[in-house]
Scaffold this active site. Structure first.
Site, PDB file in Angstrom:
ATOM      1  NE  ARG A  99      13.557 -37.011  53.532  1.00 27.47           N
ATOM      2  CZ  ARG A  99      13.522 -37.818  52.479  1.00 27.47           C
ATOM      3  NH1 ARG A  99      14.479 -37.771  51.570  1.00 27.47           N
ATOM      4  NH2 ARG A  99      12.545 -38.689  52.357  1.00 27.47           N
ATOM      5  N   GLY A 108       5.583 -41.430  61.355  1.00 29.57           N
ATOM      6  CA  GLY A 108       4.948 -40.268  61.956  1.00 29.57           C
ATOM      7  C   GLY A 108       5.497 -39.857  63.313  1.00 29.57           C
ATOM      8  CG  MET A 110      11.365 -38.980  65.447  1.00 33.15           C
ATOM      9  SD  MET A 110      12.970 -39.762  65.565  1.00 33.15           S
ATOM     10  CE  MET A 110      12.818 -41.051  64.371  1.00 33.15           C
ATOM     11  NE  ARG A 343       8.870 -47.251  54.432  1.00 28.68           N
ATOM     12  CZ  ARG A 343       8.350 -46.222  55.068  1.00 28.68           C
ATOM     13  NH1 ARG A 343       9.049 -45.572  55.965  1.00 28.68           N
ATOM     14  NH2 ARG A 343       7.131 -45.833  54.795  1.00 28.68           N
TER      15      ARG A 343
HETATM   16  P1  ADP Z   1       8.699 -39.419  56.562  1.00 31.53           P
HETATM   17  O1  ADP Z   1       9.667 -40.329  57.199  1.00 31.53           O
HETATM   18  O2  ADP Z   1       7.652 -38.895  57.428  1.00 31.53           O
HETATM   19  O3  ADP Z   1       8.184 -39.978  55.256  1.00 31.53           O
HETATM   20  P2  ADP Z   1      10.408 -37.802  54.928  1.00 31.53           P
HETATM   21  O4  ADP Z   1      11.745 -37.412  55.393  1.00 31.53           O
HETATM   22  O5  ADP Z   1      10.360 -38.920  53.947  1.00 31.53           O
HETATM   23  O6  ADP Z   1       9.537 -38.119  56.183  1.00 31.53           O
HETATM   24  O7  ADP Z   1       9.748 -36.495  54.344  1.00 31.53           O
HETATM   25  C1  ADP Z   1       8.424 -36.107  54.411  1.00 31.53           C
HETATM   26  C2  ADP Z   1       7.912 -35.746  53.028  1.00 31.53           C
HETATM   27  O8  ADP Z   1       8.703 -34.756  52.428  1.00 31.53           O
HETATM   28  C3  ADP Z   1       7.929 -36.928  52.100  1.00 31.53           C
HETATM   29  O9  ADP Z   1       6.776 -36.916  51.324  1.00 31.53           O
HETATM   30  C4  ADP Z   1       9.152 -36.711  51.262  1.00 31.53           C
HETATM   31  O10 ADP Z   1       9.003 -37.296  50.008  1.00 31.53           O
HETATM   32  C5  ADP Z   1       9.211 -35.183  51.185  1.00 31.53           C
HETATM   33  N1  ADP Z   1      10.596 -34.713  51.038  1.00 31.53           N
HETATM   34  C6  ADP Z   1      11.625 -34.971  51.868  1.00 31.53           C
HETATM   35  N2  ADP Z   1      12.758 -34.433  51.406  1.00 31.53           N
HETATM   36  C7  ADP Z   1      12.458 -33.824  50.244  1.00 31.53           C
HETATM   37  C8  ADP Z   1      13.228 -33.096  49.287  1.00 31.53           C
HETATM   38  N3  ADP Z   1      14.534 -32.910  49.432  1.00 31.53           N
HETATM   39  N4  ADP Z   1      12.590 -32.596  48.222  1.00 31.53           N
HETATM   40  C9  ADP Z   1      11.257 -32.782  48.077  1.00 31.53           C
HETATM   41  N5  ADP Z   1      10.485 -33.458  48.928  1.00 31.53           N
HETATM   42  C10 ADP Z   1      11.074 -33.982  50.014  1.00 31.53           C
HETATM   43 MG    MG Z   2       9.136 -40.605  53.881  1.00 31.28          MG
END
Ligand code: ADP
Ligand code: MG
Ligand code: MG
Length: 905
Positions: A99, A108, A110, A343
């Site tokens: 992530r 939205g 990255m 956050r």
């Molecule tokens: P954004 O910054 O676009 O929210 P995220 O890194 O939070 O991106 O991740 C996108 C989606 O994937 C989010 O809904 C997040 O909750 C989910 N997600 C991210 N990592 C995990 C994980 N380890 N297990 C389950 N869901 C995840």
């Molecule tokens: Mg997120």
């Protein structure tokens, strides 16, 4: 020895247990907050964060730092031990998400890749592990889809289409109705897409998947979209992003699983409550993607009471810990709640004020911190009139909220019509596909501007914001047809003359007239609504409290730019502590223009004195009224500044008139002389021509008449037991000699008036610092000046060599787009250039004359960021238009308040 060496090696990877919320620079917002939650003991799936430093190395050199691979390996080892699984291991796979997460959230921009570690082999292992085939194949197809799109740059629509087709083939509408066999087929199809489009197979090696995904996150920092977003939000381009590797938890394991988002308070009203959305049997972005209908978070109580109660508990913990509204992402895996992100949440301007005072009342933050939780920009937003919430509306569409306000008028599709109609008293909304410099007059004439193309830095947006005019841009659903003078939105056709309403604060466009109500915050500042009154709304109460606190702590005084008693009185109601700039040129227009014309045309001293004598009592009366309105407060009067031709008729019009008269052989003597004068006074660059102090030096009697009017008005007010505090300000001084000459004459006039009236007048005489030479010789100029007022509009023009009227409309859009500056230097002071001249002039001026009074009267005086700058360099006051005064008061308070530890920007 080796220990010593190790400690000097940069650390590129932090376990979630090693970070905390203050490390946003290094770990990004997401990583820092994941670590914070981990340390609070909240259920966060274990993982680690790769620092922004690693990203910077990658962006600089095109390769990840050498040490990174090993560091990632050892953190992965530790993670695998903790989880009792191995990344992608065939029979018992550990899966992770990769992530992105920069210091500032870039929604939205990255993308994230979930389910890393799945392959043709481990998908079987996952199925066995979970006892659920469908789930395993669903996860695998998601991986190929996200990985293909984000890492391998495959057009995402191809996957979407294939998914659609699979649903169609099965005659179902939602993805949850596809079974394991369908999804297995889809995986094969997705892999084919990858092969054709990316020219390679989908990688089966889990570590290769992970490494490629990490690099893709680094790369995503510099996509065009991300760059544009950063420029608009003024986020520095060299921060880099962190990468979070997080063990997967699964919301798609059946109806006892799901995923959701929530706010700890209502981001619109600030009130506490249960706000959020939940989606059963779903993973990641499904909630926001809108592919299936989510349910309100409150319903989770029925679905899974245990998780719901735990979530409410955690939300309270987070609020109390962050002492602010938080937004969160969570997932429930077979009845077990996991926190995936938190956050400090975004909020509306109104909610910002309400939340800040609510938190003070809850004892979570003090007033100093509350002041940091709001901003002048938010206050300004609350001061625009707005559409009546209660009104019945007919929404046509929406675009980008480019310049706030609520505007209603008849639709026109070209500038010519805008000008023509507005001259005959119609209110118009100028609608264009996009605007260009030719539209300027139309933009000035209209109530608001609506475009179907372009973003926040388009010509329309930039110019409208500069003019303080309502603007909605980039409303892409509108089809603007300027030739046929109409626009279409779906079925609806809006013809020229139809009334539309546009909301520059929300971007919404309505058909017909939506009633406008004044802002309650302005009603409060005007004194028409009292914060303590029974019907005062909560918002007004919050604004009142925060303003009171800002006023208590601020050091900068706030004055108004006002030319007449009416403006002065409003300024006073808004909290002005004086007038920092009274322009006298407006007093020379209207009925008086004829007198001024005579003055300019005068051939003899006698004629000139005659017109000055007639002007004197009129000027004096203006000042009497102004000093009365501002009794007891300083009023800085600037002597005449603009070039004289501004008081004469337009050269073309006059030429035509004279030519016509000539052909009729009935020449008007006066017109002929006027035309000669217009020619004589015509300048190539009036901004740099005969104006300011130069006028005072070459037109005998002009400045002394003005000084006499000021002095006599002050004497009259004193006679009436008033307390006038006039200050005389000389514009456009470049050298101390200019000032000395004018001063000598002024001192003499003042002495005369004192003698005639027998009243002692304490009139200060000072100068504007608005030319680079004045700033550079400020030490000398201070010998002859009792105060300086920085004229930062002209100073910006002359320091940059920009003629504001010419450059803003012609090429500023291009400059903003190219990122040459993030904001116009006419809006926010250019600290490095103009600002450094101000700073050195302050120091030099004070060195000569320690009690030199220092202020600023350019438009920057009401700009939030600039106010902070003026506070820092130690000015005594800022002066701005009456309407901006509350904003300046608030920002002066924020600048002076010492509170730290706020994450707010
Ligand atoms: P954004 O910054 O676009 O929210 P995220 O890194 O939070 O991106 O991740 C996108 C989606 O994937 C989010 O809904 C997040 O909750 C989910 N997600 C991210 N990592 C995990 C994980 N380890 N297990 C389950 N869901 C995840
Ligand atoms: Mg997120
Ligand atoms: Mg000026």
């Amino acid at each position: 020895m080796s220990e010593n060496k190790d400690s000097q090696v940069v650390k590129f990877v932090y376990d979630f247990t090693e970070g905390n919320k203050n490390l946003k620079d290094l770990l990004g917002g997401k990583g820092a907050n994941l670590a914070e939650m981990t340390n609070l003991g909240l259920p966060v799936p274990p993982g680690f964060t790769i620092t922004t430093e690693a990203c910077k190395v990658y962006l600089d050199s095109g390769e990840e730092p050498v040490a990174l691979r090993d560091e990632v390996s050892s953190h992965l080892d530790a993670l695998e031990k903790k989880m009792g699984k191995k990344l992608g291991q065939a029979d018992n796979p550990l899966l992770v998400s990769v992530r992105s997460g920069a210091k500032f959230s870039m929604p939205g921009m990255m993308d994230t890749v979930l389910n890393i570690g799945l392959s043709d082999k481990s998908v079987q292992g996952l199925a066995k592990q979970a006892g659920d085939d469908r789930f395993a194949w669903d996860s695998y197809r998601r991986l190929i889809q996200m990985f293909g799109k984000t890492v391998l740059d495959v057009d995402g629509e191809l996957f979407e289409d294939a998914l659609e087709k699979a649903k169609e083939a099965k005659k179902v509408t939602v993805d949850t109705d596809l079974d394991a066999a369908d999804l297995k087929k889809l995986v094969t199809r997705f892999k084919k897409i990858v092969k054709t489009e990316a020219g390679r197979d989908f990688p089966q090696d889990p570590r290769e998947q992970m490494d490629l995904a990490i690099n893709a996150v680094f790369e995503s920092w510099n996509t065009d979209r991300a760059k544009l977003y950063r420029r608009q939000e003024r986020i520095p381009g060299d921060l880099g992003t962190a990468v979070n590797v997080c063990s997967m938890v699964f919301g798609n394991l059946g109806p006892d699983s799901g995923t959701g988002v929530a706010f700890t308070r209502d981001p619109a009203s600030g009130h506490q409550g249960v706000y959020g959305d939940y989606l059963q049997n779903a993973q990641g972005e499904d909630v926001v993607a809108g592919i299936r209908n989510t349910v309100p978070l409150a319903e989770l109580e029925q679905i899974d009471k245990k998780s719901y109660d735990q979530l409410m508990q955690i939300m309270e913990t987070l609020e109390n810990h962050y002492k602010d509204l938080c937004d969160i992402e969570f997932t429930i895996e077979r009845g077990q709640l996991w926190m995936l992100q938190t956050r400090v949440g975004k909020r509306t301007a109104g909610a910002a004020f309400r939340i800040a005072t609510q938190l003070v009342d809850q004892g979570l933050i003090d007033e100093a911190e509350a002041l940091q939780r709001v901003s002048g920009a938010q206050l300004a937003q609350l001061m625009f009139p707005r559409f009546d919430d209660e009104a019945k509306v007919d929404l046509l569409g929406r675009g980008i909220a480019a310049s706030p306000g609520a505007a209603v008028g008849k639709a026109v599709f070209d500038s010519y019509t805008a000008i023509k109609w507005s001259r005959s008293g119609e209110k118009v909304i100028l609608i264009r596909r996009e605007t260009n410099p030719d539209d300027l007059d139309g933009m000035i004439a209209c109530e608001g501007i609506l475009t179907s193309r372009g973003g926040k830095t388009s010509h329309a947006a930039v110019v409208a914001r500069g003019m303080g005019k309502t603007c909605v841009c980039g409303a892409e659903d509108l089809e603007v047809d300027t030739k046929r003078r109409r626009m279409t939105i779906g079925e609806t056709i809006v013809e020229e003359g139809d009334v539309v309403s546009i909301d520059g604060s929300t971007g919404k466009v309505y058909l017909g007239e939506v009633p406008v109500v004044p802002s309650p915050v302005v009603e409060y500042f005007e004194g028409r609504m009292h914060a303590g009154a029974d019907d005062a709304d909560e918002l007004v109460g919050a604004v009142h409290r925060i303003m009171a606190y800002a006023d208590r702590v601020r050091r900068l005084r706030v004055r108004a730019n006002a030319d007449n008693a009416e403006d002065a009185l409003r300024a006073r109601r808004f909290g002005a502590q004086g007038i920092g700039l009274c322009r006298t040129e407006h007093m020379f227009l209207g009925d008086r223009r004829e007198l001024v014309e005579k003055l300019i045309l005068a051939d003899t001293d006698g004629e000139r004195e005659e017109s000055l004598k007639l002007l004197l009592p009129l000027q004096k009366q203006d000042f009497v009224e102004l000093f009365e309105a501002m009794d007891g407060l300083p009023v800085t009067v600037r002597l005449l500044d603009p070039p004289l031709h501004e008081f004469l008729p337009d050269i073309t019009e006059l030429s035509v008139r004279v030519a016509l008269a000539e052909s009729r052989k009935d020449n008007n003597e006066n017109d002929l002389r006027l035309l000669q004068a217009v020619h004589r006074l015509h300048e190539q660059n009036p901004m740099l021509g005969l104006r300011g102090v130069r006028l005072g030096l070459v037109i005998p009697g002009l400045f002394t008449m003005q000084v006499r009017a000021i002095a006599e008005a002050a004497a009259e007010r004193k006679n009436a037991k008033g307390d006038p505090r006039a200050e005389i300000m000389i514009p456009l001084v470049g050298t101390v000699q200019e000032l000395e000459i004018v001063r000598e004459e002024a001192d003499q006039v003042i002495a005369e008036v004192e003698e005639q009236t027998g009243i002692k007048l304490k009139l200060a005489i000072g100068t504007m610092i608005e030319l680079p030479r004045a700033a550079l010789t400020a030490g000398q100029i201070a010998e002859a000046a009792q105060f300086f007022s920085f004229g930062t509009n002209d100073l910006t023009q002359t320091v940059w060599g920009f003629s504001r009227d010419d450059v803003e409309a012609s090429f500023f859009t291009a400059y903003l787009e190219k990122g040459i500056f993030g904001v116009s230097p006419f809006e926010t002071i250019d600290r490095d250039g103009v600002g450094s001249l101000v700073k050195s002039a302050v120091e030099a001026g004070r060195a000569t004359r320690p009690d030199l009074k220092l202020g600023v009267c350019g438009e920057h005086g009401g700009d939030p960021e600039s106010v902070h700058f003026f506070h820092e360099v130690g000015l005594d006051y800022v002066s701005c238009s009456p309407f901006r005064i509350p904003v300046a008061r608030l920002e002066a308070g924020r600048a002076a308040s010492t509170s730290q530890g706020s994450d707010h920007r």
